[in-house]
Design an enzyme around this catalytic site. Structure first.
Site, PDB file in Angstrom:
ATOM      1  N   HIS A   1     -10.066  -2.872   1.208  1.00 31.61           N
ATOM      2  CA  HIS A   1     -10.693  -1.514   1.081  1.00 31.61           C
ATOM      3  C   HIS A   1     -11.851  -1.771   0.378  1.00 31.61           C
ATOM      4  O   HIS A   1     -12.287  -0.813  -0.248  1.00 31.61           O
ATOM      5  CB  HIS A   1     -10.132  -0.318   0.820  1.00 31.61           C
ATOM      6  CG  HIS A   1     -10.445   0.526   1.747  1.00 31.61           C
ATOM      7  ND1 HIS A   1      -9.477   1.895   1.881  1.00 31.61           N
ATOM      8  CD2 HIS A   1     -11.746   1.154   1.970  1.00 31.61           C
ATOM      9  CE1 HIS A   1     -10.246   2.540   2.619  1.00 31.61           C
ATOM     10  NE2 HIS A   1     -11.681   2.288   2.622  1.00 31.61           N
TER      11      HIS A   1
ATOM     12  N   HIS B   1      -1.011   2.576  -5.038  1.00 29.71           N
ATOM     13  CA  HIS B   1      -0.725   3.953  -5.514  1.00 29.71           C
ATOM     14  C   HIS B   1       0.491   4.318  -4.805  1.00 29.71           C
ATOM     15  O   HIS B   1       1.133   3.200  -4.129  1.00 29.71           O
ATOM     16  CB  HIS B   1      -1.634   4.837  -5.120  1.00 29.71           C
ATOM     17  CG  HIS B   1      -2.099   4.885  -3.955  1.00 29.71           C
ATOM     18  ND1 HIS B   1      -1.495   5.151  -3.030  1.00 29.71           N
ATOM     19  CD2 HIS B   1      -3.208   4.384  -3.097  1.00 29.71           C
ATOM     20  CE1 HIS B   1      -1.852   5.132  -1.679  1.00 29.71           C
ATOM     21  NE2 HIS B   1      -2.926   4.425  -1.706  1.00 29.71           N
TER      22      HIS B   1
ATOM     23  N   ASP C   1       0.832  -1.233   0.015  1.00 29.33           N
ATOM     24  CA  ASP C   1       0.077   0.223  -0.017  1.00 29.33           C
ATOM     25  C   ASP C   1       0.749   1.368  -0.046  1.00 29.33           C
ATOM     26  O   ASP C   1       1.550   1.361   1.074  1.00 29.33           O
ATOM     27  CB  ASP C   1      -0.803   0.074   1.191  1.00 29.33           C
ATOM     28  CG  ASP C   1      -2.043   0.951   1.284  1.00 29.33           C
ATOM     29  OD1 ASP C   1      -1.877   2.025   0.646  1.00 29.33           O
ATOM     30  OD2 ASP C   1      -3.319   0.490   1.784  1.00 29.33           O
ATOM     31  N   GLN C   2       0.698   2.050  -0.985  1.00 34.51           N
ATOM     32  CA  GLN C   2       1.196   3.510  -0.953  1.00 34.51           C
ATOM     33  C   GLN C   2       2.771   3.269  -1.127  1.00 34.51           C
ATOM     34  O   GLN C   2       3.561   4.289  -0.567  1.00 34.51           O
ATOM     35  CB  GLN C   2       0.916   4.287   0.375  1.00 34.51           C
ATOM     36  CG  GLN C   2       0.927   5.582   0.179  1.00 34.51           C
ATOM     37  CD  GLN C   2       0.164   6.464   1.263  1.00 34.51           C
ATOM     38  OE1 GLN C   2      -0.810   6.367   1.341  1.00 34.51           O
ATOM     39  NE2 GLN C   2       0.895   7.331   2.043  1.00 34.51           N
TER      40      GLN C   2
ATOM     41  N   CYS D   1      -6.714   4.641  -2.226  1.00 34.41           N
ATOM     42  CA  CYS D   1      -6.830   3.279  -1.922  1.00 34.41           C
ATOM     43  C   CYS D   1      -7.772   2.468  -2.373  1.00 34.41           C
ATOM     44  O   CYS D   1      -7.915   1.628  -3.328  1.00 34.41           O
ATOM     45  CB  CYS D   1      -6.677   3.063  -0.428  1.00 34.41           C
ATOM     46  SG  CYS D   1      -5.265   3.504   0.552  1.00 34.41           S
TER      47      CYS D   1
END
Length: 502
Positions: free
Chosen positions: A102, A290, A12-13, A52
């Site tokens: 999510h 992302h 994530d990220q 997300c």
């Protein structure tokens, strides 16, 4: 393998600029570097949307947010939209998720036959932005700069507790798959929440970056007025005026972020080691939803089409694909059709409406000429933003803002907006036509506003009186685990051992 097993490792990220050809040399990530040596490495992979829930819904379905309706982190993922989990499960696969995806709404499976953990974020409509109130900052859930000013060391945190659980459940599932009680091929998705902020890391990983030379951004912070209109909206949404960010805050935040990449590397190493020791083979995909701006030009987190936020790492290790470095721009919405082709699963019935393209041919040395598309319609925006990346150029359009055109070969930090220059008028016109052919921005804006208004009503209604949460509740049937009196102890001990007889 006619129907190969599939292991998806999602983070994530994670900023894709740190993965120019696998992990950057200076990152302490030995397991990811080992995986990179076996994989096709896509240097220029982009998210469908730099947030997300929209990015993940698009990754799973092969569709952009304007199709999924998942515009922001509180928009429902439609149950009738097929994901790679649906396609594979329909073709006979076991499909399992350990970790974050999510999902918003009462459907918390979206094609997965089994979920091993709950999610880390809420499943209801409470995080809905509101275009009717431009500039409004919803303090209780919007990002703020406290993630930067509070960066540092901790031995546990909300996110560490979650990812420790995700990795443990994933390794236990791989052991269980090795026992072979279910003979179907499997697709296991393991999805971590790190290195997403807050920028907090364990000491053992923090210490790896004591002498790191990359603790300051390459592009220093700009004053507020120098930023483009959307970046100023991001600053306002992040409540920047109430925080004083020092050079030391920046160093500590980036150090913790890099440390958490090493933390993830350990977790991924455990999973890959378990796969190898249980003698199982699988296609392996590594990807992020992302990126993170990490202080470049003063921006943090995501929500923008600049490279740090929009570019993600993607590596694919599969039989028949020789390890190599690929520079052609691609998208994580290409994952769904790619996995289906590798598994021999047809998407013919929905392919005419699918934005993603299979990467199998490109990964094998073929060509791709179509542009990569991105959308953003969540917090810090007052109208939808769209983007196209093709060749060396990236073009961004929003009805509220001046156009942006960047040459990423000559200007990798996107500091020179060519849309203002007469010499690039023809290129600008070409991209403008491509956007007009692909999007009706007025209609897009109206659909986002309609969705937001409906969700605010539903959320407030459901919070009035008795509340039934949509959050996924993992079911552990203790009476079917270990040894119970309706079981034969000899059979239990024999079946649970792997390998048997050694």
């Amino acid at each position: 393998m006619s129907q190969p097993n599939i292991l998806i490792l999602m983070v994530d990220q994670l900023n894709g600029t740190l993965f120019p050809d696998g992990p950057a040399e200076w990152l302490h990530a030995p397991n990811l570097k080992k995986l990179a040596a076996r994989s096709v490495r896509f240097e220029n992979c982009y998210t469908a949307s730099p947030l997300c829930a929209p990015g993940r819904a698009s990754f799973m379905s092969g569709q952009l947010p304007s199709v999924t309706g998942v515009y922001d982190n509180a928009a429902e993922f439609p149950s009738d939209l097929p994901t790679y989990a649906h396609h594979l499960r329909r073709a006979g696969y076991q499909t399992c998720l350990s970790g974050k995806m999510h999902f918003v709404g009462p459907d918390q499976m979206h094609g997965f036959e089994e979920r091993l953990t709950t999610d880390i974020y809420p499943a209801d409509f409470g995080w809905t932005p509101d275009y009717r109130k431009p500039g409004e900052r919803i303090d209780w859930w919007y990002h703020n700069m406290g993630s930067v000013t509070g960066a540092g060391i901790a031995e546990t945190s909300n996110q560490m507790e979650y990812d420790d659980e995700v990795a443990f459940n994933a390794t236990q599932k791989i052991y269980d798959l090795a026992r072979g009680r279910d003979t179907r091929p499997w697709c296991l998705t393991v999805s971590f929440t790190h290195p997403h902020d807050p920028y907090v890391a364990r000491r053992k990983y923090w210490d790896l970056y004591e002498d790191c030379e990359h603790l300051q951004p390459e592009v220093p912070a700009m004053v507020y007025e120098e930023h483009d209109a959307h970046s100023r909206r991001i600053f306002d949404a992040n409540d920047w005026r109430n925080f004083e960010i020092t050079d030391e805050d920046i160093r500590r935040s980036r150090r913790a972020y890099f440390a958490n990449i090493s933390y993830l590397d350990d977790k991924i190493g455990e999973i890959l080691d378990t796969l190898e020791r249980t003698r199982q083979e699988a296609i392996i995909l590594f990807v992020s939803d992302h990126g993170d701006m990490l202080g470049e030009r003063g921006l943090w987190f995501k929500m923008t089409f600049f490279e740090g936020s929009a570019r993600v790492p993607m590596m694919l290790c599969a039989p028949g694909l020789e390890p190599r470095h690929e520079e052609t721009p691609v998208s994580n919405i290409d994952v769904c059709p790619t996995l289906c082709e590798l598994a021999g699963v047809s998407m013919e019935e929905v392919l005419p409406w699918t934005a993603g393209e299979s990467l199998v041919s490109l990964a094998a040395g073929g060509e791709r000429t179509s542009p990569v598309a991105m959308e953003y319609a969540a917090e810090a925006s007052n109208a939808p933003l769209v983007s196209l990346r093709q060749g060396r150029y990236k073009y961004n359009r929003c009805a509220l803002d001046p156009d942006q055109l960047f040459d990423l070969e000559d200007d990798p930090h996107e500091l020179r907006n060519l849309a203002k220059e007469e010499a690039y008028a023809e290129t600008l016109a070409m991209f403008s036509r491509m956007v007009a052919d692909r999007w009706d921005l007025d209609r897009f804006d109206a659909e986002v506003r309609r969705s937001q208004a409906r969700r605010w009503i539903v959320y407030e209604a459901l919070r009035n009186g008795s509340y039934f949460p949509w959050d996924y509740q993992p079911l552990k049937v203790a009476s079917e685990r270990f040894m119970r009196n309706h079981m034969d102890l000899n059979v239990v001990e024999e079946n649970q051992r792997f390998p048997r007889g050694e």
